[in-house]
Design a protein around this motif. Structure first.
Motif, PDB file in Angstrom:
ATOM      1  N   PHE A  99      22.503  26.546  11.917  1.00 31.36           N
ATOM      2  CA  PHE A  99      22.312  25.486  10.934  1.00 31.36           C
ATOM      3  C   PHE A  99      21.695  24.225  11.524  1.00 31.36           C
ATOM      4  O   PHE A  99      20.966  23.519  10.844  1.00 31.36           O
ATOM      5  CB  PHE A  99      23.638  25.130  10.252  1.00 31.36           C
ATOM      6  CG  PHE A  99      24.027  26.106   9.193  1.00 31.36           C
ATOM      7  CD1 PHE A  99      23.262  26.266   8.055  1.00 31.36           C
ATOM      8  CD2 PHE A  99      25.164  26.871   9.332  1.00 31.36           C
ATOM      9  CE1 PHE A  99      23.609  27.169   7.081  1.00 31.36           C
ATOM     10  CE2 PHE A  99      25.529  27.775   8.357  1.00 31.36           C
ATOM     11  CZ  PHE A  99      24.751  27.928   7.231  1.00 31.36           C
ATOM     12  N   LEU A 100      21.991  23.935  12.765  1.00 32.59           N
ATOM     13  CA  LEU A 100      21.482  22.702  13.354  1.00 32.59           C
ATOM     14  C   LEU A 100      20.090  22.851  13.965  1.00 32.59           C
ATOM     15  O   LEU A 100      19.406  21.853  14.181  1.00 32.59           O
ATOM     16  CB  LEU A 100      22.463  22.175  14.398  1.00 32.59           C
ATOM     17  CG  LEU A 100      23.799  21.698  13.818  1.00 32.59           C
ATOM     18  CD1 LEU A 100      24.726  21.277  14.939  1.00 32.59           C
ATOM     19  CD2 LEU A 100      23.600  20.568  12.842  1.00 32.59           C
ATOM     20  N   LEU A 101      19.644  24.054  14.227  1.00 37.91           N
ATOM     21  CA  LEU A 101      18.313  24.264  14.783  1.00 37.91           C
ATOM     22  C   LEU A 101      17.198  23.786  13.843  1.00 37.91           C
ATOM     23  O   LEU A 101      16.284  23.084  14.288  1.00 37.91           O
ATOM     24  CB  LEU A 101      18.121  25.725  15.159  1.00 37.91           C
ATOM     25  CG  LEU A 101      16.901  26.049  16.005  1.00 37.91           C
ATOM     26  CD1 LEU A 101      16.963  25.323  17.329  1.00 37.91           C
ATOM     27  CD2 LEU A 101      16.821  27.544  16.233  1.00 37.91           C
ATOM     28  N   PRO A 102      17.229  24.097  12.537  1.00 38.35           N
ATOM     29  CA  PRO A 102      16.194  23.539  11.654  1.00 38.35           C
ATOM     30  C   PRO A 102      16.239  22.016  11.553  1.00 38.35           C
ATOM     31  O   PRO A 102      15.198  21.363  11.455  1.00 38.35           O
ATOM     32  CB  PRO A 102      16.488  24.172  10.294  1.00 38.35           C
ATOM     33  CG  PRO A 102      17.298  25.368  10.592  1.00 38.35           C
ATOM     34  CD  PRO A 102      18.056  25.064  11.840  1.00 38.35           C
ATOM     35  N   ILE A 103      17.428  21.448  11.601  1.00 34.95           N
ATOM     36  CA  ILE A 103      17.546  19.987  11.555  1.00 34.95           C
ATOM     37  C   ILE A 103      16.940  19.376  12.817  1.00 34.95           C
ATOM     38  O   ILE A 103      16.223  18.373  12.758  1.00 34.95           O
ATOM     39  CB  ILE A 103      19.021  19.571  11.375  1.00 34.95           C
ATOM     40  CG1 ILE A 103      19.530  20.061  10.031  1.00 34.95           C
ATOM     41  CG2 ILE A 103      19.201  18.073  11.522  1.00 34.95           C
ATOM     42  CD1 ILE A 103      21.018  19.936   9.849  1.00 34.95           C
ATOM     43  N   PHE A 104      17.216  19.992  13.950  1.00 38.47           N
ATOM     44  CA  PHE A 104      16.631  19.530  15.207  1.00 38.47           C
ATOM     45  C   PHE A 104      15.109  19.619  15.161  1.00 38.47           C
ATOM     46  O   PHE A 104      14.410  18.691  15.588  1.00 38.47           O
ATOM     47  CB  PHE A 104      17.189  20.353  16.369  1.00 38.47           C
ATOM     48  CG  PHE A 104      16.573  20.019  17.693  1.00 38.47           C
ATOM     49  CD1 PHE A 104      16.901  18.843  18.348  1.00 38.47           C
ATOM     50  CD2 PHE A 104      15.660  20.876  18.285  1.00 38.47           C
ATOM     51  CE1 PHE A 104      16.328  18.530  19.564  1.00 38.47           C
ATOM     52  CE2 PHE A 104      15.076  20.570  19.498  1.00 38.47           C
ATOM     53  CZ  PHE A 104      15.418  19.389  20.140  1.00 38.47           C
ATOM     54  N   ALA A 105      14.586  20.729  14.635  1.00 32.75           N
ATOM     55  CA  ALA A 105      13.132  20.893  14.527  1.00 32.75           C
ATOM     56  C   ALA A 105      12.536  19.823  13.614  1.00 32.75           C
ATOM     57  O   ALA A 105      11.476  19.262  13.913  1.00 32.75           O
ATOM     58  CB  ALA A 105      12.801  22.295  14.012  1.00 32.75           C
ATOM     59  N   TYR A 106      13.220  19.528  12.499  1.00 30.67           N
ATOM     60  CA  TYR A 106      12.724  18.491  11.584  1.00 30.67           C
ATOM     61  C   TYR A 106      12.687  17.124  12.269  1.00 30.67           C
ATOM     62  O   TYR A 106      11.699  16.392  12.162  1.00 30.67           O
ATOM     63  CB  TYR A 106      13.594  18.423  10.335  1.00 30.67           C
ATOM     64  CG  TYR A 106      13.258  17.252   9.460  1.00 30.67           C
ATOM     65  CD1 TYR A 106      12.139  17.266   8.656  1.00 30.67           C
ATOM     66  CD2 TYR A 106      14.045  16.109   9.469  1.00 30.67           C
ATOM     67  CE1 TYR A 106      11.805  16.180   7.865  1.00 30.67           C
ATOM     68  CE2 TYR A 106      13.728  15.024   8.682  1.00 30.67           C
ATOM     69  CZ  TYR A 106      12.614  15.067   7.884  1.00 30.67           C
ATOM     70  OH  TYR A 106      12.299  13.990   7.113  1.00 30.67           O
ATOM     71  N   MET A 120      12.495  16.492  15.446  1.00 31.00           N
ATOM     72  CA  MET A 120      11.449  16.485  16.469  1.00 31.00           C
ATOM     73  C   MET A 120      10.077  16.284  15.830  1.00 31.00           C
ATOM     74  O   MET A 120       9.261  15.507  16.336  1.00 31.00           O
ATOM     75  CB  MET A 120      11.477  17.785  17.273  1.00 31.00           C
ATOM     76  CG  MET A 120      12.648  17.899  18.219  1.00 31.00           C
ATOM     77  SD  MET A 120      12.722  16.576  19.428  1.00 31.00           S
ATOM     78  CE  MET A 120      11.249  16.891  20.360  1.00 31.00           C
ATOM     79  N   MET A 121       9.814  16.980  14.716  1.00 29.92           N
ATOM     80  CA  MET A 121       8.530  16.800  14.031  1.00 29.92           C
ATOM     81  C   MET A 121       8.387  15.378  13.508  1.00 29.92           C
ATOM     82  O   MET A 121       7.305  14.790  13.600  1.00 29.92           O
ATOM     83  CB  MET A 121       8.395  17.805  12.889  1.00 29.92           C
ATOM     84  CG  MET A 121       8.157  19.212  13.349  1.00 29.92           C
ATOM     85  SD  MET A 121       7.798  20.363  12.021  1.00 29.92           S
ATOM     86  CE  MET A 121       9.297  20.336  11.081  1.00 29.92           C
ATOM     87  N   ALA A 122       9.457  14.809  12.964  1.00 29.30           N
ATOM     88  CA  ALA A 122       9.398  13.431  12.470  1.00 29.30           C
ATOM     89  C   ALA A 122       9.124  12.447  13.600  1.00 29.30           C
ATOM     90  O   ALA A 122       8.341  11.502  13.421  1.00 29.30           O
ATOM     91  CB  ALA A 122      10.698  13.081  11.744  1.00 29.30           C
ATOM     92  N   MET A 123       9.742  12.669  14.765  1.00 30.38           N
ATOM     93  CA  MET A 123       9.483  11.779  15.896  1.00 30.38           C
ATOM     94  C   MET A 123       8.047  11.918  16.397  1.00 30.38           C
ATOM     95  O   MET A 123       7.394  10.911  16.708  1.00 30.38           O
ATOM     96  CB  MET A 123      10.467  12.063  17.026  1.00 30.38           C
ATOM     97  CG  MET A 123      11.855  11.548  16.749  1.00 30.38           C
ATOM     98  SD  MET A 123      12.951  11.636  18.174  1.00 30.38           S
ATOM     99  CE  MET A 123      13.172  13.381  18.367  1.00 30.38           C
ATOM    100  N   ILE A 124       7.543  13.134  16.464  1.00 29.01           N
ATOM    101  CA  ILE A 124       6.162  13.338  16.922  1.00 29.01           C
ATOM    102  C   ILE A 124       5.181  12.694  15.950  1.00 29.01           C
ATOM    103  O   ILE A 124       4.231  12.019  16.367  1.00 29.01           O
ATOM    104  CB  ILE A 124       5.889  14.839  17.110  1.00 29.01           C
ATOM    105  CG1 ILE A 124       6.669  15.366  18.305  1.00 29.01           C
ATOM    106  CG2 ILE A 124       4.399  15.101  17.294  1.00 29.01           C
ATOM    107  CD1 ILE A 124       6.684  16.865  18.416  1.00 29.01           C
ATOM    108  N   ILE A 125       5.408  12.873  14.663  1.00 29.26           N
ATOM    109  CA  ILE A 125       4.527  12.270  13.670  1.00 29.26           C
ATOM    110  C   ILE A 125       4.616  10.751  13.724  1.00 29.26           C
ATOM    111  O   ILE A 125       3.600  10.048  13.605  1.00 29.26           O
ATOM    112  CB  ILE A 125       4.868  12.802  12.260  1.00 29.26           C
ATOM    113  CG1 ILE A 125       4.464  14.275  12.162  1.00 29.26           C
ATOM    114  CG2 ILE A 125       4.173  11.989  11.183  1.00 29.26           C
ATOM    115  CD1 ILE A 125       4.962  14.946  10.902  1.00 29.26           C
TER     116      ILE A 125
END
Length: 99
Positions: free
Chosen positions: A80-87, A89-94
């Motif tokens: 459950f936390l892996l998709p949140i972590f991916a989100y 990370m993408m938000a920080m990169i953007i």
């Protein structure tokens, strides 16, 4: 204790900050006309996500998300936390790219 309104408020507040900082140029650049269509789709997607989240919390009355994950075991936490972590990370990169 029902914290549904607090969840909705924090979700909207954090996403509004991200939306107003990053997305105006991307939305204007994504379509030549009818800029309201991508905005409407984004809003509808956020409403669906909040609805699904609150519906999922309704299956565990009186518990918050931390208690649910704690009782589920290590594998459930990771799933459950892996998709949140991916989100995040993408938000920080953007964010870094846009800034």
């Amino acid at each position: 204790m029902d914290k549904s309104w607090q969840v909705i408020f924090i979700y909207l507040l954090t996403h509004l900050g991200l939306i107003f900082f990053l997305y105006p140029a991307n939305i204007i650049g994504s379509s030549n006309e009818s800029h309201w269509i991508p905005i409407l789709l984004g809003v509808l997607l956020h409403i669906c996500v909040v609805y699904l989240y609150l519906k999922g919390l309704a299956f565990f009355p009186g518990k918050d998300i931390i208690e649910i994950y704690t009782q589920g075991g290590q594998l459930l936490k990771v799933l459950f936390l892996l998709p949140i972590f991916a989100y995040f990370m993408m938000a920080m990169i953007i964010s870094v790219r846009a800034y």
